[in-house]
Design an enzyme around this catalytic site. Structure first.
Site, PDB file in Angstrom:
ATOM      1  N   CYS A 190       0.860  -1.180   0.000  1.00 38.51           N
ATOM      2  CA  CYS A 190       0.000   0.000   0.000  1.00 38.51           C
ATOM      3  C   CYS A 190       0.896   1.230   0.000  1.00 38.51           C
ATOM      4  CB  CYS A 190      -0.849   0.036   1.267  1.00 38.51           C
ATOM      5  SG  CYS A 190      -1.786  -1.467   1.541  1.00 38.51           S
TER       6      CYS A 190
ATOM      7  N   ARG B  11       1.568   1.537  -5.916  1.00 39.09           N
ATOM      8  CA  ARG B  11       1.757   0.583  -4.815  1.00 39.09           C
ATOM      9  C   ARG B  11       0.476  -0.161  -4.447  1.00 39.09           C
ATOM     10  NH1 ARG B  11       6.364   1.401  -1.994  1.00 39.09           N
ATOM     11  NH2 ARG B  11       5.449   0.395  -0.196  1.00 39.09           N
TER      12      ARG B  11
ATOM     13  N   TRP C 138      -3.721  -1.905  -1.340  1.00 36.15           N
ATOM     14  CA  TRP C 138      -3.742  -3.166  -2.068  1.00 36.15           C
ATOM     15  C   TRP C 138      -4.106  -4.203  -1.010  1.00 36.15           C
ATOM     16  CZ3 TRP C 138      -0.801  -7.827  -2.391  1.00 36.15           C
ATOM     17  CH2 TRP C 138      -1.007  -8.555  -3.554  1.00 36.15           C
TER      18      TRP C 138
ATOM     19  N   ASN D 127       0.820   0.271   6.036  1.00 35.82           N
ATOM     20  CA  ASN D 127       1.238  -0.566   4.905  1.00 35.82           C
ATOM     21  C   ASN D 127       1.955  -1.771   5.500  1.00 35.82           C
ATOM     22  OD1 ASN D 127       2.328  -1.622   2.512  1.00 35.82           O
ATOM     23  ND2 ASN D 127       4.089  -0.253   2.598  1.00 35.82           N
ATOM     24  N   GLY D 128       1.399  -2.958   5.292  1.00 37.04           N
ATOM     25  CA  GLY D 128       2.039  -4.151   5.847  1.00 37.04           C
ATOM     26  C   GLY D 128       0.994  -5.156   6.317  1.00 37.04           C
TER      27      GLY D 128
ATOM     28  N   GLU E 251       9.498 -13.613 -20.436  1.00 35.55           N
ATOM     29  CA  GLU E 251       9.195 -12.227 -20.074  1.00 35.55           C
ATOM     30  C   GLU E 251       8.116 -11.648 -21.009  1.00 35.55           C
ATOM     31  OE1 GLU E 251       9.593 -10.360 -17.688  1.00 35.55           O
ATOM     32  OE2 GLU E 251       9.453  -8.316 -18.411  1.00 35.55           O
TER      33      GLU E 251
ATOM     34  N   LYS F 229       4.561 -10.189 -19.718  1.00 33.97           N
ATOM     35  CA  LYS F 229       4.099  -8.823 -20.013  1.00 33.97           C
ATOM     36  C   LYS F 229       2.684  -8.860 -20.581  1.00 33.97           C
ATOM     37  CE  LYS F 229       6.162  -6.952 -18.230  1.00 33.97           C
ATOM     38  NZ  LYS F 229       7.336  -7.187 -17.469  1.00 33.97           N
TER      39      LYS F 229
ATOM     40  N   GLU G 286       0.031  -9.908 -17.797  1.00 32.51           N
ATOM     41  CA  GLU G 286      -0.271  -9.012 -16.689  1.00 32.51           C
ATOM     42  C   GLU G 286      -0.991  -7.741 -17.100  1.00 32.51           C
ATOM     43  OE1 GLU G 286       3.075  -7.645 -14.367  1.00 32.51           O
ATOM     44  OE2 GLU G 286       4.350  -7.484 -16.113  1.00 32.51           O
TER      45      GLU G 286
ATOM     46  N   HIS H 255       7.481 -31.269 -27.047  1.00 36.71           N
ATOM     47  CA  HIS H 255       7.224 -32.142 -25.895  1.00 36.71           C
ATOM     48  C   HIS H 255       5.864 -31.861 -25.262  1.00 36.71           C
ATOM     49  CE1 HIS H 255      11.244 -33.820 -26.059  1.00 36.71           C
ATOM     50  NE2 HIS H 255      11.693 -32.580 -26.236  1.00 36.71           N
TER      51      HIS H 255
ATOM     52  N   LYS I  40       2.852  -2.855  -7.597  1.00 39.25           N
ATOM     53  CA  LYS I  40       4.199  -2.707  -8.154  1.00 39.25           C
ATOM     54  C   LYS I  40       5.201  -3.604  -7.448  1.00 39.25           C
ATOM     55  CE  LYS I  40       7.345  -0.928 -10.761  1.00 39.25           C
ATOM     56  NZ  LYS I  40       7.466  -1.683 -12.025  1.00 39.25           N
TER      57      LYS I  40
HETATM   58  O1  M6R Z   1      10.559  -5.143  -7.398  1.00 41.11           O
HETATM   59  P1  M6R Z   1      10.920  -6.536  -7.841  1.00 41.11           P
HETATM   60  O2  M6R Z   1      11.791  -6.553  -9.032  1.00 41.11           O
HETATM   61  O3  M6R Z   1      11.480  -7.362  -6.715  1.00 41.11           O
HETATM   62  O4  M6R Z   1       9.540  -7.189  -8.246  1.00 41.11           O
HETATM   63  C1  M6R Z   1       9.453  -8.521  -8.658  1.00 41.11           C
HETATM   64  C2  M6R Z   1       8.140  -8.801  -9.322  1.00 41.11           C
HETATM   65  O5  M6R Z   1       7.091  -8.596  -8.439  1.00 41.11           O
HETATM   66  C3  M6R Z   1       7.932  -7.947 -10.569  1.00 41.11           C
HETATM   67  O6  M6R Z   1       8.962  -8.122 -11.493  1.00 41.11           O
HETATM   68  C4  M6R Z   1       6.589  -8.302 -11.240  1.00 41.11           C
HETATM   69  O7  M6R Z   1       6.643  -9.584 -11.760  1.00 41.11           O
HETATM   70  C5  M6R Z   1       6.257  -7.271 -12.326  1.00 41.11           C
HETATM   71  N1  M6R Z   1       4.864  -6.947 -12.282  1.00 41.11           N
HETATM   72  C6  M6R Z   1       6.540  -7.764 -13.696  1.00 41.11           C
HETATM   73  O8  M6R Z   1       6.228  -6.842 -14.674  1.00 41.11           O
END
Ligand code: M6R
Length: 613
Positions: free
Chosen positions: A2, A27, A75, A101-102, A488, A492, A495, A511, A610
């Protein structure tokens, strides 16, 4: 995770806190709230939804005048996102108010205890338990707010960055931190509180970052008093001068942060190697490596720990380290590693990769590795973050703030740092020839211009995005250094567009995944000239034979793939080991355009935050 923001001073607090919440919305964005003290009582407004929803609600419901305020963008962890569970939360008396936050892990037992003493709860949150615990301590022990917060936190198990306001003590806000970030902006008889420094950049460049297990009483006129929560010892505030500027955290004419961050990559990569790479003299200087070179050279192996996109960067690094430096590498999901009983020795070097530097699983995995005697090196973007502080040494990526939830420039700059480390170690070990080393340095220096060129394909990519935006499933294939890029690319797309996508090593297709291929399946294949090119072309033939739609990411001037694929996107030629820095660009743009065409919330995709703290 958060975002929390607070202000106490001489200005109108509401606009500062509201704008701060907008900057911290990366966040968390499933609910938001704000409380303002107007000199007599606390006005509070909160709602499910985004900060813009809060803004609308405030206009209709709230008198915003006052010079003290705290706000929150959430969040959800405990309790579904709704108005009641949104922060801030009042204590039962209505005199105290909190943002958090936590996670308070032992909230259930604390709640039971408080209920037995007559406390009632409106929300399902752990935070409402904490504020009532503070109130309970305040009453029973007859202590001031700061002491009550301290006593309460000593009963708490979990993580927190909190700000607490007591209307009986309107000149102060009490803050505390364990596991979640908390910065205090120091102005002229005014103070700002926030999860990161972005909410107060235009007001002050002076910031104090609280350490874990510290709390601070932020008091007008009297200033800031920091104490250790456990031992009660006083800590002298360490005021840092912020290097960030406002332009870095606004969209600067782009429709979305993600697009801006994709386009920032040429400069971000340059910033990553600036001062470290000198191709002319054939030098790589990295203090974190130079100071610990023996640890790396004597390492049995390197274990890379990370999550999400950072884990994909770690996979690319595995190929690079093994190829250039001939050091065995294992790449682990931090979220698995921390719960296993991994075999780690003092001769292992662990590299933790994290954009935010706050990912809880990565942080916990670091602590585990340290407890077993490993040397832990951090690759982070956020300066002063928890991971940067927890590791023995490290190298920042210097990508600048990444605000879009989908990581883009974090990925390419992480690969850049890791490539520099691999090259440096290869040179020290003598596992790379003099000429190959120089060739790599020269090529790395050319990457920003080549990324720039790859970005010029944007309009072409947009047209391809339009053709495949309605696909229900997509496959991403790559081999060698580009297998992680396939993973990756798929992440992308998933998400931000919510389209199901899978990444595979191209040779694994036969396979199993080949059974999925029919005329409705778009397959994005990374088929650059260097690195198993002929084999990838054979894979493409196999897809073609099953009527799959092929979108090839190819080297400029490619003819073979062009003649079989439905579409190709060209990237400039480079060394195979550096090619992920280029092949990832069209995949980022493809996901971006598909998500925009589907009218998704690109910068704040559903259910994500994030950083997962
Ligand atoms: O801040 P970090 O690099 O530790 O975060 C890791 C993942 O949470 C982050 O890469 C997440 O997968 C992203 N949404 C990918 O775009």
């Amino acid at each position: 995770m958060c975002g929390i923001v607070g202000y106490i001073g001489h200005r109108e607090a509401f606009p500062i806190v509201l704008e701060g919440l907008k900057r911290l919305e990366y966040r968390g964005y499933d609910s938001a709230g704000i409380a303002v003290y107007n000199g007599e009582h606390i006005e509070l407004c909160k709602t499910k939804g985004k900060v813009s929803d809060l803004e609308d609600k405030v206009k209709a419901e709230m008198n915003t005048s006052g010079t003290v305020a705290i706000g929150h963008t959430r969040w959800a962890t405990h309790g579904v996102p709704n108005d009641v569970n949104s922060h801030p939360h009042y204590s039962n008396s209505g005199e105290l108010v909190i943002i958090h936050n936590g996670i308070i892990e032992n909230y259930a037992s604390l709640k039971k205890e408080l209920i037995s003493r007559g406390y009632t709860f409106k929300s399902d949150t752990d935070t409402e338990v904490l504020i009532n615990l503070i109130e309970d301590v305040q009453k029973n022990e007859n202590v001031k707010l700061g002491k009550a917060v301290q006593i309460a936190l000593n009963q708490v198990i979990g993580a927190y960055a909190i700000a607490v306001f007591d209307k009986k003590k309107p000149n102060e806000i009490v803050v505390a931190k364990l596991g979640s970030p908390l910065a205090i902006g120091v102005g002229e008889n005014e103070f700002f509180i926030a999860s990161d420094a972005t909410p107060f950049l235009e007001y002050t460049k002076k910031a104090i970052y609280l350490e874990d297990e510290q709390m601070a009483i932020v008091r007008l006129k009297k200033g800031i008093k920091i104490r250790k929560i456990k031992t009660d010892s006083v800590v002298a505030p360490y005021v840092q001068e912020l290097q960030m500027n406002l332009e870095q955290i606004v969209k600067g004419g782009y429709e979305h942060f993600m697009l801006k961050e994709i386009h920032e990559q040429p400069n971000a990569i340059k910033d990553t190697y600036r001062g470290r790479l000198n191709a002319k003299e054939g030098l790589i200087r990295m203090a974190g490596i130079d100071d610990n070179i023996e640890r790396f050279l004597n390492a049995n192996r390197i274990i890379i720990i990370a999550c999400g996109t950072s884990w994909h960067a770690g996979l690319v690094a595995e190929y690079i380290f093994e190829d250039l430096a001939r050091i065995p590498v294992e790449v682990e999901y931090a979220s698995e590693f921390r719960y296993r009983n991994p075999v780690i020795t003092e001769n292992d070097v662990v590299i933790a990769i994290s954009q935010s530097g706050e990912t809880a699983d990565t942080l916990a995995a670091i602590k585990l590795a340290k407890s077993k005697g490993a040397f832990v090196f951090g690759v982070c973007n956020v300066v002063g973050s928890s991971i940067a502080r927890e590791t023995h040494a490290g190298a920042y990526t210097h990508a600048g703030p990444e605000i879009g939830v989908a990581s883009t420039k974090a990925f390419t700059t992480q690969i850049t740092v890791l490539t520099l480390i691999a090259l440096k170690l290869a040179k020290e070990k003598g596992s790379i020839s003099h000429s190959n080393f120089h060739y790599h340095l020269q090529e790395l220096e050319l990457i920003p211009a080549k990324v720039e060129k790859a970005l010029l394909q944007d309009d072409h990519i947009k047209k391809i995005a339009d053709i495949y935006k309605d696909a229900k499933n997509c496959l991403y294939l790559g081999r060698g250094f580009n297998f992680p890029v396939a993973l990756e690319g798929a992440l992308k797309l998933k998400e931000i567009s919510y389209i199901h996508a899978e990444g595979y090593p191209a040779a694994e297709m036969k396979h199993g995944p080949i059974a999925l291929i029919d005329e409705h399946m778009p397959v994005f294949v990374i088929a650059t000239k260097k690195g198993h090119y002929e084999k990838v072309v054979s894979n493409i033939e196999e897809i073609k034979a099953r009527k799959g739609k092929i979108i090839g990411i190819v080297t400029e001037g490619d003819e073979a793939v062009k003649s079989i694929a439905d579409h190709v996107i060209e990237v400039p030629e480079t060394l195979e080991s550096l090619s992920p820095l280029l092949t990832t660009i069209p995949l980022q743009l493809l996901s971006y355009h598909i998500a925009v065409l589907l009218e998704r919330n690109v910068d704040q995709p559903r259910n994500l935050a994030k950083s997962v703290t």
